[in-house]
Design an enzyme around this catalytic site. Structure first.
Site, PDB file in Angstrom:
ATOM      1  N   ARG A 199       0.792  -1.168  -0.057  1.00  0.00           N
ATOM      2  CA  ARG A 199      -0.137   0.132  -0.069  1.00  0.00           C
ATOM      3  C   ARG A 199       0.919   1.299  -0.075  1.00  0.00           C
ATOM      4  NH1 ARG A 199      -4.614  -0.814   3.953  1.00  0.00           N
ATOM      5  NH2 ARG A 199      -5.232  -1.551   1.857  1.00  0.00           N
ATOM      6  N   TYR A 200       1.826   1.333   0.906  1.00  0.00           N
ATOM      7  CA  TYR A 200       2.857   2.369   0.988  1.00  0.00           C
ATOM      8  C   TYR A 200       4.062   2.114   0.009  1.00  0.00           C
ATOM      9  CZ  TYR A 200       0.165   3.172   5.231  1.00  0.00           C
ATOM     10  OH  TYR A 200      -0.987   3.285   6.009  1.00  0.00           O
TER      11      TYR A 200
ATOM     12  N   ARG B 281       7.269  -0.240   1.603  1.00  0.00           N
ATOM     13  CA  ARG B 281       6.958  -1.375   2.658  1.00  0.00           C
ATOM     14  C   ARG B 281       5.869  -1.857   2.404  1.00  0.00           C
ATOM     15  NH1 ARG B 281       5.689   3.564   4.254  1.00  0.00           N
ATOM     16  NH2 ARG B 281       4.109   4.056   5.970  1.00  0.00           N
TER      17      ARG B 281
ATOM     18  N   CYS C 237      -2.972 -18.571  15.436  1.00  0.00           N
ATOM     19  CA  CYS C 237      -2.750 -17.674  16.513  1.00  0.00           C
ATOM     20  C   CYS C 237      -2.514 -18.374  17.830  1.00  0.00           C
ATOM     21  CB  CYS C 237      -3.479 -16.441  16.626  1.00  0.00           C
ATOM     22  SG  CYS C 237      -3.703 -15.362  15.099  1.00  0.00           S
TER      23      CYS C 237
ATOM     24  N   CYS D  88      -8.228 -13.226  19.274  1.00  0.00           N
ATOM     25  CA  CYS D  88      -8.612 -12.112  20.056  1.00  0.00           C
ATOM     26  C   CYS D  88      -9.924 -11.616  19.256  1.00  0.00           C
ATOM     27  CB  CYS D  88      -7.552 -10.989  19.539  1.00  0.00           C
ATOM     28  SG  CYS D  88      -5.881 -11.439  19.875  1.00  0.00           S
TER      29      CYS D  88
ATOM     30  N   CYS E 181     -10.254  -8.980  16.316  1.00  0.00           N
ATOM     31  CA  CYS E 181      -9.229  -9.142  15.250  1.00  0.00           C
ATOM     32  C   CYS E 181      -9.653  -8.362  13.973  1.00  0.00           C
ATOM     33  CB  CYS E 181      -8.867 -10.546  15.160  1.00  0.00           C
ATOM     34  SG  CYS E 181      -7.732 -10.855  13.904  1.00  0.00           S
TER      35      CYS E 181
ATOM     36  N   ARG F 131      -8.553  -9.001  11.177  1.00  0.00           N
ATOM     37  CA  ARG F 131      -8.390 -10.152  10.188  1.00  0.00           C
ATOM     38  C   ARG F 131      -9.206 -11.310  10.484  1.00  0.00           C
ATOM     39  NH1 ARG F 131      -2.561  -8.862   9.660  1.00  0.00           N
ATOM     40  NH2 ARG F 131      -2.613  -6.945   8.652  1.00  0.00           N
TER      41      ARG F 131
ATOM     42  N   ASP G 293     -10.232  -1.227  14.543  1.00  0.00           N
ATOM     43  CA  ASP G 293     -10.553  -1.146  13.067  1.00  0.00           C
ATOM     44  C   ASP G 293     -12.256  -1.784  12.725  1.00  0.00           C
ATOM     45  OD1 ASP G 293      -8.300  -0.581  11.960  1.00  0.00           O
ATOM     46  OD2 ASP G 293      -7.504  -2.554  11.838  1.00  0.00           O
TER      47      ASP G 293
ATOM     48  N   ASP H  84      -6.504   3.605  10.998  1.00  0.00           N
ATOM     49  CA  ASP H  84      -6.261   3.090   9.745  1.00  0.00           C
ATOM     50  C   ASP H  84      -7.576   3.245   8.785  1.00  0.00           C
ATOM     51  OD1 ASP H  84      -4.645   1.843   7.928  1.00  0.00           O
ATOM     52  OD2 ASP H  84      -4.138   0.055   9.395  1.00  0.00           O
TER      53      ASP H  84
ATOM     54  N   LYS I  79      -2.908   4.799   7.138  1.00  0.00           N
ATOM     55  CA  LYS I  79      -3.061   5.544   8.667  1.00  0.00           C
ATOM     56  C   LYS I  79      -2.839   6.825   8.504  1.00  0.00           C
ATOM     57  CE  LYS I  79      -0.555   0.778  10.320  1.00  0.00           C
ATOM     58  NZ  LYS I  79      -0.451   0.402   9.117  1.00  0.00           N
TER      59      LYS I  79
HETATM   60  C1  PLP Z   1       0.348  -0.554   8.999  1.00  0.00           C
HETATM   61  C2  PLP Z   1       0.816  -0.854   7.536  1.00  0.00           C
HETATM   62  C3  PLP Z   1       2.251  -0.900   7.308  1.00  0.00           C
HETATM   63  C4  PLP Z   1       3.306  -0.293   8.175  1.00  0.00           C
HETATM   64  O1  PLP Z   1       3.040   1.014   8.459  1.00  0.00           O
HETATM   65  P1  PLP Z   1       3.889   1.740   9.370  1.00  0.00           P
HETATM   66  O2  PLP Z   1       3.259   3.026   9.541  1.00  0.00           O
HETATM   67  O3  PLP Z   1       5.304   1.930   8.896  1.00  0.00           O
HETATM   68  O4  PLP Z   1       4.345   1.209  10.654  1.00  0.00           O
HETATM   69  C5  PLP Z   1       2.293  -1.216   6.157  1.00  0.00           C
HETATM   70  N1  PLP Z   1       1.776  -1.708   5.172  1.00  0.00           N
HETATM   71  C6  PLP Z   1       0.232  -1.902   5.656  1.00  0.00           C
HETATM   72  C7  PLP Z   1      -0.583  -2.352   4.365  1.00  0.00           C
HETATM   73  C8  PLP Z   1      -0.143  -1.445   6.540  1.00  0.00           C
HETATM   74  O5  PLP Z   1      -1.558  -1.605   7.137  1.00  0.00           O
HETATM   75  S1  SF4 Z   2      -5.238  -9.613  16.401  1.00  0.00           S
HETATM   76 FE1  SF4 Z   2      -5.796 -11.193  15.048  1.00  0.00          FE
HETATM   77  S2  SF4 Z   2      -4.108 -11.814  13.987  1.00  0.00           S
HETATM   78 FE2  SF4 Z   2      -3.313 -10.892  15.839  1.00  0.00          FE
HETATM   79  S3  SF4 Z   2      -3.075 -12.500  17.484  1.00  0.00           S
HETATM   80 FE3  SF4 Z   2      -5.180 -11.570  17.745  1.00  0.00          FE
HETATM   81  S4  SF4 Z   2      -6.456 -13.098  16.320  1.00  0.00           S
HETATM   82 FE4  SF4 Z   2      -4.192 -13.419  15.760  1.00  0.00          FE
END
Ligand code: PLP
Ligand code: SF4
Length: 374
Positions: free
Chosen positions: A116-117, A120, A129, A133, A136, A138, A297, A334, A341
Site C-alpha cells: 500500500r505504501y 514497505r 494464533c 482475539c 481481530c 482479520r 478497525d 487506519d 494510517k
Molecule cells: C500498517 C501498515 C504498514 C506499516 O506501516 P507503518 O506506519 O510504517 O508502521 C505497512 N503496510 C500496510 C498495508 C499497513 O497496514
Molecule cells: S489480533 Fe488477530 S491476528 Fe493478531 S493475534 Fe489476535 S487473532 Fe491473531
C-alpha cells in the site's frame, strides 16, 4: 530487580502441567477451544456460553492455558476475558463494518502480500494464533485453517519482493508469524535477508502476550542472525505484563531486536488514561517502546469494543508531558477502505500568524513563540 514488580502467573488450575507449562508446544496442544473446556475453569455467563457456540463458524475460539491464567475469574468484565471470550454482540454487524475493513485483499499484487505504501509491504505468513482475539481485524480469514498461506504462496510473495527494489521494509504479519515452526521461520527470514534491497524486517506478533514461552532459544538464534529486526508486540492491558512476558521480552531484546508495541484501543479494556499509562510504563521496563495506539478497525462484529475517537485524543493529552515522552504512542486510525494510517494529535496550536504562534503547554498554559518567518 525490576522483574519483581511484575506479577508471576498463577498455574494452580493446571496442576498436571508441571514443567510442561514452560513448553510452548504443550501450551498450544492444551489450548481451550471449546465451551466445555473453558467452563471447567471459568463460570461463564449465559451470554458467553451461547456466544462460544454461536460464533464458532464465524471466528474460532481459542486461548492458551497461559493467557487463560491471566483471567480474573471473579470479574465478569476482566480485560483479558473481554479480549478472549466471545459475546453474543459479535454476531451483530453494523453498517459501518466490513469483512475486510482496510481493503487489504484489494492491494495484493500477489496472494499473501499487501503493498500500500511506497517502500514497505505486509507479508502474511500464517493464519494461526495462540489466542483468537475477539477484536481481530482479520477475523475474516485468521483462524480458518483452509485459508492459510501455502508454502508456494509464501515463496511466491518473497520472490515478488526480491523483484521489486522499492521495497525496503517487510512486515511479517498474519495471523501470527511465530506460529510457524522455527525451521520454516528461519527459511523465510533468511530468504528476506538475502534480498539486497530489504533493509529492515519487522515481525508483528502477539505471542509475547499470549504465549511468551514461544520465544525460545532457536527463535532467538535466528533473530540474531538476520538483524536489523523490529518486533512489534500487541499488549493491550497491564495485566498482560507478567514475569513470563517480561522474560520473553528480555530474550527478544537481547537478540538485538528493537521492540515496539501496537495497542488497540478497546472499550472496557484500556479506554482510560490511567490504564494506558500503567501499561506503557510497564512496557518501557520491558524494553518495549509504545509505538501505535490504534482506533479499533471496523471489522465485522467488533462494535462492542469501539471507543469514540475523542477518547483517544483525551488519553494522549493525559499522557503527553505527564509521563516519559517514550511512553506516548502515536494515535492512529487506519482508514476504512484502505486509505492508509492517519495519526491524530491534540491541537497544540491555539492561534498562528506571520509573527508568532500561540502554543498550549501540557499544563494548559498559552505561550507565544516567534514564528521564525521574518
Ligand atoms: C500498517 C501498515 C504498514 C506499516 O506501516 P507503518 O506506519 O510504517 O508502521 C505497512 N503496510 C500496510 C498495508 C499497513 O497496514
Ligand atoms: S489480533 Fe488477530 S491476528 Fe493478531 S493475534 Fe489476535 S487473532 Fe491473531
Amino acid at each position: 530487580m525490576v522483574r519483581s514488580r511484575f506479577q508471576p502467573t498463577d498455574r494452580s488450575l493446571w496442576p498436571e502441567a508441571g514443567r510442561d507449562w514452560d513448553d510452548w508446544r504443550w501450551q498450544m496442544r492444551n489450548r481451550l477451544q471449546s465451551l466445555d473446556k473453558i467452563e471447567r475453569l471459568i463460570a461463564l455467563s449465559d451470554d458467553e456460553q451461547q456466544a462460544c457456540q454461536a460464533t464458532i463458524g464465524e471466528f474460532r475460539l481459542g486461548l492458551t492455558p497461559y493467557y487463560a491464567s491471566l483471567i480474573d475469574t471473579g470479574d465478569a468484565d476482566c480485560p483479558i476475558r473481554l479480549q478472549a471470550i466471545p459475546r453474543m454482540l459479535e454476531l451483530q454487524v453494523s453498517s459501518d463494518e466490513a469483512a475486510d475493513p482496510l481493503a487489504e485483499e484489494r492491494d495484493m499484487p500477489v496472494p499473501g502480500l499487501t503493498w500500500r505504501y511506497p517502500d514497505r509491504v505486509l507479508l502474511y505468513t500464517s493464519h494461526q494464533c495462540a489466542v483468537f482475539c475477539r477484536h481481530c481485524t482479520r477475523r475474516r480469514k485468521v483462524s480458518d485453517p483452509d485459508s492459510a498461506p501455502s508454502k508456494d504462496q509464501l515463496n511466491g510473495a518473497i520472490r515478488y519482493i526480491s523483484e521489486h527494489s522499492e521495497i525496503r521494509d517487510v512486515v511479517l504479519s498474519g495471523g501470527d508469524p511465530l506460529s510457524l515452526s522455527n525451521q520454516r521461520l528461519a527459511e523465510v527470514l533468511r530468504a528476506l535477508r538475502a534480498i539486497p534491497h530489504v533493509e529492515i524486517i519487522r515481525i508483528g506478533t502477539r505471542h509475547p502476550v499470549t504465549l511468551p514461552q514461544r520465544v525460545d532459544e532457536a527463535l532467538c538464534a535466528v533473530l540474531k542472525e538476520v538483524q536489523p529486526v523490529y518486533v512489534h508486540t500487541h499488549f493491550n492491558h497491564p495485566r498482560e505484563c507478567t514475569q513470563e512476558a517480561f522474560d520473553a521480552a528480555a530474550r527478544l531484546a537481547d537478540t538485538g531486536s528493537v521492540l515496539g508495541n501496537q495497542m488497540v484501543l478497546l472499550r472496557g479494556v484500556n479506554d482510560r488514561a490511567s490504564v494506558v499509562q500503567d501499561l506503557n510504563r510497564k512496557l518501557l521496563m520491558m524494553r518495549i517502546r509504545p509505538y501505535y495506539m490504534y482506533q479499533c478497525d471496523l471489522s465485522e462484529g467488533t462494535s462492542r469494543f469501539r471507543v469514540p475517537l475523542h477518547r483517544g485524543l483525551e488519553i494522549l493529552e493525559a499522557l503527553r508531558g505527564h509521563t516519559s515522552g517514550m511512553a506516548v504512542p502515536h494515535f492512529v486510525v487506519d482508514l476504512p477502505g484502505g486509505g492508509g494510517k492517519v495519526a491524530l494529535s491534540p491541537d497544540a496550536v491555539v492561534e498562528k500568524n506571520d509573527d508568532y504562534w500561540l502554543l498550549k503547554s501540557y499544563t494548559g498554559e498559552i505561550v507565544r513563540v516567534p514564528s521564525g518567518e521574518g
